[in-house]
Design an enzyme around this catalytic site. Sequence first.
Site, PDB file in Angstrom:
ATOM      1  N   ASP A 230       0.821  -1.203   0.000  1.00 18.43           N
ATOM      2  CA  ASP A 230       0.000   0.000   0.000  1.00 18.43           C
ATOM      3  C   ASP A 230       0.863   1.265   0.000  1.00 18.43           C
ATOM      4  O   ASP A 230       1.850   1.350   0.739  1.00 18.43           O
ATOM      5  CB  ASP A 230      -0.868  -0.041   1.275  1.00 18.43           C
ATOM      6  N   GLU A 299      14.748 -15.233   0.987  1.00 16.96           N
ATOM      7  CA  GLU A 299      15.073 -16.279   1.967  1.00 16.96           C
ATOM      8  C   GLU A 299      14.057 -17.420   1.885  1.00 16.96           C
ATOM      9  O   GLU A 299      14.267 -18.473   2.455  1.00 16.96           O
ATOM     10  CB  GLU A 299      15.013 -15.719   3.395  1.00 16.96           C
TER      11      GLU A 299
HETATM   12  C1  GLC Z   1      -4.255   2.910  -0.661  1.00 22.35           C
HETATM   13  C2  GLC Z   1      -5.467   2.029  -0.555  1.00 22.35           C
HETATM   14  C3  GLC Z   1      -6.630   2.888  -0.159  1.00 22.35           C
HETATM   15  C4  GLC Z   1      -6.328   3.495   1.192  1.00 22.35           C
HETATM   16  C5  GLC Z   1      -5.021   4.269   1.172  1.00 22.35           C
HETATM   17  C6  GLC Z   1      -4.533   4.560   2.553  1.00 22.35           C
HETATM   18  O1  GLC Z   1      -4.377   3.829  -1.668  1.00 22.35           O
HETATM   19  O2  GLC Z   1      -5.677   1.350  -1.750  1.00 22.35           O
HETATM   20  O3  GLC Z   1      -7.827   2.180  -0.130  1.00 22.35           O
HETATM   21  O4  GLC Z   1      -7.356   4.361   1.572  1.00 22.35           O
HETATM   22  O5  GLC Z   1      -3.997   3.525   0.561  1.00 22.35           O
HETATM   23  O6  GLC Z   1      -4.072   3.394   3.163  1.00 22.35           O
END
Ligand code: GLC
Length: 584
Positions: A230, A299
């Site tokens: 993310d 690993e």
């Molecule tokens: C990313 C995720 C989204 C979230 C954001 C903050 O873009 O896909 O859904 O709100 O990160 O974590």
Amino acid sequence: MTDAIATVDETPESEPAPTTTAAPAAEWWRTAVIYQIYPRSFADADGDGIGDLPGITRRLPALADLGVDAIWLSPFFTSPQNDAGYDVADYCDVDPLFGTLADFDGMLAEAHRLGLRVIVDLVPNHSSSAHRWFQEALAAGPGSAERARYLFREGRGEHGELPPNNWESVFGGAAWTRVNADDPADGQWYLHLFDSSQPDFDWQNPWVREQFRGVLRFWLDRGVDGFRVDVAHGLVKADGLPDWTPPEHGGSMGGSTPALEGVPLEEEISSDLDEHAAPYWAQDGVHEIYRDWHRVLSEYEGDRVLCAEAWVEPLTKLARWVRPDEMQQAFNFTYLETPWSATALRRVIDTSIASFATVGAPSTWVLSNHDVVRHASRLALTAENPQGAGIGPDSPGLPDPVLGLRRARAATAVMLALPGSAYVYQGEELGLPEVIHLPADARQDPTWFRTNGEKYGRDGCRVPIPWEAGAPAYGFNDSGESWLPQPGEWAALARDAQDGVPGSTLELYRSLLRERAGHELATGAIEWLPGFGADVVAFENRGVTVVANLGNDPVELPAGASVLIASDSVEGGILPPDTAVWLA
Ligand code: GLC
Ligand code: MG
């Protein structure tokens, strides 16, 4: 070596060359179609209206049957759910809403039994403010080692009453929140690029790096095949956290519109890469983190994968995330954001393949996910709609649903013919549109609240999906509960209403996936076919000819071609507007 050459030389001409090679099969992720499960909205076994892991386990056979290679699950970790689970309060546990670690193990085993790889979501830019690490930081006070895990700073202004800089949250409003304005001993602020309940970590702190190595190992030890990472462009911030004002048209997550028509491809892929970088997006320092993670994954046995959610443009810059010693994949959001134009589509395909090729990575392709307006609606929008804004009853330029679905089916037919790896978002195989008419009091996206309803946000693409036309909540569960209301018209889109029905979107996806695999299109290469006109995208990949009509006039197909798959009905050798075909 010399022996081998001699052997080849001595092979009589009449004997066929050997067809087997000793080379190991290429890594699975180079060609995989990866299906995104949004756990809150996929299948709900306990009937509380929110999807869960046991629900996923039960429904996995439907995905194996669809013909995808892997699944990626959005977060199911312990979380107060302020940002639908992207606010993690414990990285190594399952939220009771979704089940238990044992439920996770059961789901993983079932997926593997069905031949599906499993990718989980890693959220390293920020935790939830409910995480123990952040609670300890608040309690320990300014100057403590605990505060150094996150980005706490003194405010500006005479009494520290102003935020430390001018950065804005992606969800709207300031990116800083003050701990406690009334406490004379502690007027600090903390940074959150997203919601105030999502404090950003300080990735310059080795302690943070060590914790996340542990998180990776925790899930790798359980047997996951990889991680979707993310906000993989946000972890490192520029030294000194300098003020910055984004350009008018930059997307909120950092991407910008590719306005590159007329620029030669070579020039585009060698253009100045750092021109518009914000001090919190795409900083060079992120790369050493991914090299470190690459070593952790190495690993483990098998091909484990890291996939970057990085809203970075241009694509040549994004290619840095997938250099051979970093991540394996990065989402191609430039492709996702390409407007319905043949010129733009040809260009982004060329740029994608060329950019990723510079680092030896496959391109990926994606049209929908849980953060964007579903492509069955987006492709027919007639007004600008920046990423994250969403659409609702009062949005300008609302899409014609029939046109949207036609275009979406054609767009998917193009996408699944391209070499590389593709991502499919749950429900797109049913042709689900964005849900526009959600009641205001049902909306839950923090974007909606932080902009006081000015932006609708992303709830419209997150509505629980329909499985059975006649069942409560369309088979999402047995109780009829649904955390976001499902539209009345969705019975016709339910999986069982489309199953085995020629021409349904579900059957279209099935055939595309089957023929893509059968013809090994993912390891092929495309060659543009001239002569169809400016509004047509036409190419060949491993003997399959793909023709997509993005214009307003019908297009004549080559004489004698036999139609392998058509995104909508094609008669008399004429390809109607907003239709794509695969010809054999
Ligand atoms: C990313 C995720 C989204 C979230 C954001 C903050 O873009 O896909 O859904 O709100 O990160 O974590
Ligand atoms: Mg449930």
